[in-house]
Design a protein around this motif. Sequence first.
Motif, PDB file in Angstrom:
ATOM      1  N   ASP A  34       0.548  -1.372   0.204  1.00  0.00           N
ATOM      2  CA  ASP A  34       0.062  -0.057  -0.206  1.00  0.00           C
ATOM      3  C   ASP A  34       0.877   1.296  -0.106  1.00  0.00           C
ATOM      4  OD1 ASP A  34      -1.860  -1.739   0.284  1.00  0.00           O
ATOM      5  OD2 ASP A  34      -2.491  -0.324   1.561  1.00  0.00           O
ATOM      6  N   SER A  35       2.111   1.355   1.125  1.00  0.00           N
ATOM      7  CA  SER A  35       3.120   2.615   1.328  1.00  0.00           C
ATOM      8  C   SER A  35       3.384   2.573  -0.704  1.00  0.00           C
ATOM      9  CB  SER A  35       4.054   2.712   2.281  1.00  0.00           C
ATOM     10  OG  SER A  35       4.970   1.788   1.899  1.00  0.00           O
ATOM     11  N   VAL A  36       4.125   1.828  -1.391  1.00  0.00           N
ATOM     12  CA  VAL A  36       4.427   1.833  -2.849  1.00  0.00           C
ATOM     13  C   VAL A  36       3.462   1.935  -3.793  1.00  0.00           C
ATOM     14  CG1 VAL A  36       5.598   0.182  -4.676  1.00  0.00           C
ATOM     15  CG2 VAL A  36       6.301   0.168  -2.144  1.00  0.00           C
ATOM     16  N   ARG A  37       2.095   1.397  -3.506  1.00  0.00           N
ATOM     17  CA  ARG A  37       0.577   1.776  -4.314  1.00  0.00           C
ATOM     18  C   ARG A  37       1.018   3.568  -4.260  1.00  0.00           C
ATOM     19  NH1 ARG A  37      -0.958  -2.674  -2.279  1.00  0.00           N
ATOM     20  NH2 ARG A  37      -1.706  -4.501  -4.181  1.00  0.00           N
ATOM     21  N   TYR A  38       1.066   4.107  -2.870  1.00  0.00           N
ATOM     22  CA  TYR A  38       0.747   5.459  -2.870  1.00  0.00           C
ATOM     23  C   TYR A  38       1.544   6.153  -2.898  1.00  0.00           C
ATOM     24  CZ  TYR A  38       0.392   9.998  -0.060  1.00  0.00           C
ATOM     25  OH  TYR A  38      -0.092  10.955   0.284  1.00  0.00           O
ATOM     26  N   ARG A  39       2.768   6.296  -2.950  1.00  0.00           N
ATOM     27  CA  ARG A  39       3.689   6.838  -4.433  1.00  0.00           C
ATOM     28  C   ARG A  39       3.794   6.955  -5.087  1.00  0.00           C
ATOM     29  NH1 ARG A  39      10.121   7.346  -1.944  1.00  0.00           N
ATOM     30  NH2 ARG A  39      10.459   8.773  -3.674  1.00  0.00           N
ATOM     31  N   ASP A  43       3.542  11.033  -5.424  1.00  0.00           N
ATOM     32  CA  ASP A  43       5.229  11.166  -6.821  1.00  0.00           C
ATOM     33  C   ASP A  43       5.210  11.046  -7.917  1.00  0.00           C
ATOM     34  OD1 ASP A  43       8.008  11.725  -6.643  1.00  0.00           O
ATOM     35  OD2 ASP A  43       8.315  10.321  -5.330  1.00  0.00           O
ATOM     36  N   GLU A  44       5.513  12.496  -8.605  1.00  0.00           N
ATOM     37  CA  GLU A  44       5.011  12.674  -9.886  1.00  0.00           C
ATOM     38  C   GLU A  44       7.312  12.325 -10.086  1.00  0.00           C
ATOM     39  OE1 GLU A  44       5.589  17.178 -10.301  1.00  0.00           O
ATOM     40  OE2 GLU A  44       3.902  17.506  -9.806  1.00  0.00           O
ATOM     41  N   ARG A  75      16.272   2.583  -7.427  1.00  0.00           N
ATOM     42  CA  ARG A  75      16.850   3.438  -7.677  1.00  0.00           C
ATOM     43  C   ARG A  75      15.992   4.619  -7.676  1.00  0.00           C
ATOM     44  NH1 ARG A  75      18.381   1.832 -13.770  1.00  0.00           N
ATOM     45  NH2 ARG A  75      20.096   0.581 -13.450  1.00  0.00           N
ATOM     46  N   LEU A  76      14.607   5.187  -7.929  1.00  0.00           N
ATOM     47  CA  LEU A  76      13.738   5.863  -6.800  1.00  0.00           C
ATOM     48  C   LEU A  76      14.047   6.419  -5.131  1.00  0.00           C
ATOM     49  CD1 LEU A  76      12.199   8.326  -7.657  1.00  0.00           C
ATOM     50  CD2 LEU A  76       9.846   6.700  -7.576  1.00  0.00           C
ATOM     51  N   PRO A  81      15.259   9.254  -1.122  1.00  0.00           N
ATOM     52  CA  PRO A  81      14.089   8.704   0.387  1.00  0.00           C
ATOM     53  C   PRO A  81      12.643   8.743   0.819  1.00  0.00           C
ATOM     54  CG  PRO A  81      16.471   8.692   0.788  1.00  0.00           C
ATOM     55  CD  PRO A  81      16.163   9.249  -0.223  1.00  0.00           C
ATOM     56  N   ARG A  82      11.816   8.408   1.049  1.00  0.00           N
ATOM     57  CA  ARG A  82      11.017   9.020   1.314  1.00  0.00           C
ATOM     58  C   ARG A  82      10.747   9.525   2.997  1.00  0.00           C
ATOM     59  NH1 ARG A  82       6.433   4.489   2.741  1.00  0.00           N
ATOM     60  NH2 ARG A  82       5.102   6.473   3.257  1.00  0.00           N
ATOM     61  N   THR A  83      10.329  10.649   3.188  1.00  0.00           N
ATOM     62  CA  THR A  83      10.410  11.614   4.642  1.00  0.00           C
ATOM     63  C   THR A  83       8.782  11.728   4.846  1.00  0.00           C
ATOM     64  OG1 THR A  83      10.463  13.672   2.949  1.00  0.00           O
ATOM     65  CG2 THR A  83      12.234  12.229   4.072  1.00  0.00           C
TER      66      THR A  83
END
Length: 99
Positions: A34-39, A43-44, A75-76, A81-83
């Motif tokens: 879910d956190s990867v889907r949200y990003r 995330d542009e 790589r992204l 990194p997520r903040t």
Amino acid sequence: MTLPDKTELPTSASFEEIAALLRQYDLDPNATGDSVRYRARTDELWPIGNEGSGKRYEYRRVGNARVMPPLPVLRLYEAHPRTGRRGPDKKPRKPKGQK
């Protein structure tokens, strides 16, 4: 930890599998599908898009899941990194009914 060689990764992975890779390579120890889907939605810089989106990589359908190449996502996360996550409580919570 450094990213693995391209040959060490699967050619395509679901959001859940990418979350497992992010945890394995310590790029995001709390990653979930879910956190990867949200990003991916917000995330542009997300490198993968639907067909015709103009992104360098595209999602593919396998059964009922969308899969993508995992290396661009890793790589992204390495470069950006997520903040902005909610941190731990600063003080103990009060029991219900107390102010």
